[in-house]
Design a protein around this motif. Structure first.
Motif, PDB file in Angstrom:
ATOM      1  N   HIS A   1       0.876  -1.182   0.000  1.00 18.84           N
ATOM      2  CA  HIS A   1       0.000   0.000   0.000  1.00 18.84           C
ATOM      3  C   HIS A   1       0.908   1.226   0.000  1.00 18.84           C
ATOM      4  O   HIS A   1       1.664   1.455   0.948  1.00 18.84           O
ATOM      5  CB  HIS A   1      -0.890  -0.033   1.250  1.00 18.84           C
ATOM      6  CG  HIS A   1      -1.912   1.049   1.324  1.00 18.84           C
ATOM      7  ND1 HIS A   1      -1.592   2.363   1.637  1.00 18.84           N
ATOM      8  CD2 HIS A   1      -3.264   1.027   1.140  1.00 18.84           C
ATOM      9  CE1 HIS A   1      -2.709   3.092   1.647  1.00 18.84           C
ATOM     10  NE2 HIS A   1      -3.732   2.300   1.355  1.00 18.84           N
ATOM     11  N   LEU A   2       0.862   2.034  -1.063  1.00 16.90           N
ATOM     12  CA  LEU A   2       1.801   3.142  -1.223  1.00 16.90           C
ATOM     13  C   LEU A   2       1.514   4.328  -0.312  1.00 16.90           C
ATOM     14  O   LEU A   2       2.314   5.264  -0.252  1.00 16.90           O
ATOM     15  CB  LEU A   2       1.814   3.617  -2.676  1.00 16.90           C
ATOM     16  CG  LEU A   2       2.411   2.645  -3.703  1.00 16.90           C
ATOM     17  CD1 LEU A   2       2.395   3.262  -5.092  1.00 16.90           C
ATOM     18  CD2 LEU A   2       3.829   2.232  -3.320  1.00 16.90           C
ATOM     19  N   GLY A   3       0.390   4.308   0.401  1.00 12.82           N
ATOM     20  CA  GLY A   3       0.086   5.418   1.292  1.00 12.82           C
ATOM     21  C   GLY A   3      -0.129   6.700   0.508  1.00 12.82           C
ATOM     22  O   GLY A   3      -0.736   6.716  -0.552  1.00 12.82           O
ATOM     23  N   HIS A   4       0.398   7.802   1.043  1.00  8.13           N
ATOM     24  CA  HIS A   4       0.262   9.109   0.388  1.00  8.13           C
ATOM     25  C   HIS A   4       1.613   9.470  -0.226  1.00  8.13           C
ATOM     26  O   HIS A   4       2.246  10.474   0.140  1.00  8.13           O
ATOM     27  CB  HIS A   4      -0.186  10.159   1.414  1.00  8.13           C
ATOM     28  CG  HIS A   4      -1.073  11.218   0.852  1.00  8.13           C
ATOM     29  ND1 HIS A   4      -0.590  12.390   0.318  1.00  8.13           N
ATOM     30  CD2 HIS A   4      -2.425  11.287   0.731  1.00  8.13           C
ATOM     31  CE1 HIS A   4      -1.591  13.144  -0.092  1.00  8.13           C
ATOM     32  NE2 HIS A   4      -2.729  12.496   0.146  1.00  8.13           N
ATOM     33  N   LEU A   5       2.052   8.669  -1.178  1.00  7.80           N
ATOM     34  CA  LEU A   5       3.387   8.803  -1.749  1.00  7.80           C
ATOM     35  C   LEU A   5       3.535  10.130  -2.494  1.00  7.80           C
ATOM     36  O   LEU A   5       2.715  10.466  -3.341  1.00  7.80           O
ATOM     37  CB  LEU A   5       3.665   7.629  -2.700  1.00  7.80           C
ATOM     38  CG  LEU A   5       5.073   7.560  -3.284  1.00  7.80           C
ATOM     39  CD1 LEU A   5       6.116   7.356  -2.195  1.00  7.80           C
ATOM     40  CD2 LEU A   5       5.152   6.434  -4.316  1.00  7.80           C
ATOM     41  N   HIS A   6       4.632  10.853  -2.203  1.00  6.86           N
ATOM     42  CA  HIS A   6       4.836  12.176  -2.772  1.00  6.86           C
ATOM     43  C   HIS A   6       6.077  12.291  -3.654  1.00  6.86           C
ATOM     44  O   HIS A   6       6.357  13.389  -4.150  1.00  6.86           O
ATOM     45  CB  HIS A   6       4.948  13.218  -1.650  1.00  6.86           C
ATOM     46  CG  HIS A   6       3.630  13.589  -1.053  1.00  6.86           C
ATOM     47  ND1 HIS A   6       3.499  14.357   0.084  1.00  6.86           N
ATOM     48  CD2 HIS A   6       2.357  13.295  -1.433  1.00  6.86           C
ATOM     49  CE1 HIS A   6       2.225  14.521   0.386  1.00  6.86           C
ATOM     50  NE2 HIS A   6       1.516  13.875  -0.518  1.00  6.86           N
ATOM     51  N   HIS A   7       6.839  11.233  -3.823  1.00  7.26           N
ATOM     52  CA  HIS A   7       8.044  11.325  -4.656  1.00  7.26           C
ATOM     53  C   HIS A   7       8.341   9.965  -5.266  1.00  7.26           C
ATOM     54  O   HIS A   7       7.906   8.924  -4.766  1.00  7.26           O
ATOM     55  CB  HIS A   7       9.242  11.823  -3.837  1.00  7.26           C
ATOM     56  CG  HIS A   7       9.610  10.924  -2.678  1.00  7.26           C
ATOM     57  ND1 HIS A   7      10.374   9.792  -2.820  1.00  7.26           N
ATOM     58  CD2 HIS A   7       9.302  11.014  -1.365  1.00  7.26           C
ATOM     59  CE1 HIS A   7      10.533   9.209  -1.643  1.00  7.26           C
ATOM     60  NE2 HIS A   7       9.885   9.933  -0.735  1.00  7.26           N
ATOM     61  N   GLU A   8       9.089   9.974  -6.345  1.00  9.16           N
ATOM     62  CA  GLU A   8       9.502   8.708  -6.953  1.00  9.16           C
ATOM     63  C   GLU A   8      10.451   7.973  -6.017  1.00  9.16           C
ATOM     64  O   GLU A   8      11.164   8.589  -5.219  1.00  9.16           O
ATOM     65  CB  GLU A   8      10.148   8.953  -8.316  1.00  9.16           C
ATOM     66  CG  GLU A   8       9.138   9.426  -9.362  1.00  9.16           C
ATOM     67  CD  GLU A   8       9.640   9.256 -10.787  1.00  9.16           C
ATOM     68  OE1 GLU A   8      10.259   8.212 -11.081  1.00  9.16           O
ATOM     69  OE2 GLU A   8       9.406  10.169 -11.603  1.00  9.16           O
TER      70      GLU A   8
END
Length: 284
Positions: free
Chosen positions: A186-193
């Motif tokens: 689950h990537l959550g609230h991913l903000h960057h590569e």
């Protein structure tokens, strides 16, 4: 497939040891990590399902009910909350805020702090394990390695945008659930590569839960590169439906697209799609 079956057997055996002699087995081994040169320190939660799943070899003649023992149930509850139910009866809610509630009280919840629909400061006291994806010490990396029943849960920390526009180091977590031989991320609230180090920590993911808003989290181009690199068998979109069509369009040709026929997706190692597939859940 044979190698994965053997690894799954060894993991099940390790979990059975955990339940009987947790004090003698302080570590669990991730079967999903691409490179695991050191074993994580693991906390064993106090959870005892009504009946522990027996270990059954793939070659065994005792196949009655085997499918049910391998099946993981996944229901999209809303926003970034999926409810994962293990064969042993453990219920896990991702990015739990209490706004979107599964059909029953979860045994485990994971949280990220991007905004209030991803966390709950005062979760129900009946929830056994509350795993937040950030440390209370700014910049510090939080680490979870928890065995609850037949689920092994760990996290990979990533940075997150702060409200002031900067990056808050280690403010988000990608949670990984290893259940019945499946590796679910689950990537959550991913903000960057992601970096090469992140990909190494994550390892193989059979099922990937991805925010597809195209801007509030990671931009659509960047998110599509992350998804393409992880190359999971099943992609489950989440967060905001407004970016879903663009997300699908950017990955067309590389991934098949399907729409769930039932509210709950039932999946096992045996039933994973043969081609990488974006599966849109009901309610998304």
């Amino acid at each position: 497939m044979m190698l994965r079956t053997v690894v799954f057997f060894l993991f099940c055996l390790s979990v059975s040891v955990v339940q009987v002699r947790a004090q003698d087995a302080p570590m669990a081994v991730s079967q999903c990590q691409a490179i695991a040169q050191s074993l994580p320190q693991t906390r064993f939660a106090q959870y005892a399902p009504e009946s522990f799943l027996p270990v059954i070899l793939a070659q065994s003649d005792a196949t009655e009910g085997l499918s049910a023992r391998e099946e993981v149930r996944i229901t999209f509850v809303g926003h970034s909350t999926y409810f994962i139910e293990t064969p042993g009866g453990v219920g896990i809610a991702t990015d739990y805020s209490g706004v979107y509630r599964p059909s029953r009280l979860p045994d485990v919840v994971t949280m990220n702090k991007a905004h209030s629909t991803h966390f709950e400061l005062n979760p129900d006291a009946g929830i056994g394990q509350v795993l937040q994806g950030w440390s209370d010490v700014p910049g510090e990396k939080i680490q979870h390695n928890v065995v609850v029943g037949d689920a092994y849960i760990r996290n990979v920390a990533t940075d997150i945008r702060s409200w002031g526009g900067g990056l808050e180091e280690n403010g988000n977590s990608i949670f990984i659930f290893e259940i019945a031989g499946l590796c679910i991320g689950h990537l959550g609230h991913l903000h960057h590569e992601l970096t090469e180090s992140h990909y190494t920590e994550i390892g193989r993911l059979d099922i990937l839960m991805v925010p597809v808003d195209g801007g509030l989290t990671l931009g659509a181009d960047s998110m599509s590169r992350v998804v393409d690199r992880l190359r999971s068998s099943m992609i489950l979109p989440m967060h905001r439906p407004g970016g879903l069509d663009r997300f699908i369009g950017m990955l067309s040709g590389k991934f098949d697209v399907a729409y769930a026929r039932e509210p709950t997706i039932v999946v096992s190692m045996r039933s994973l799609p043969k081609r990488p597939t974006i599966l849109v859940p009901q309610g998304m």
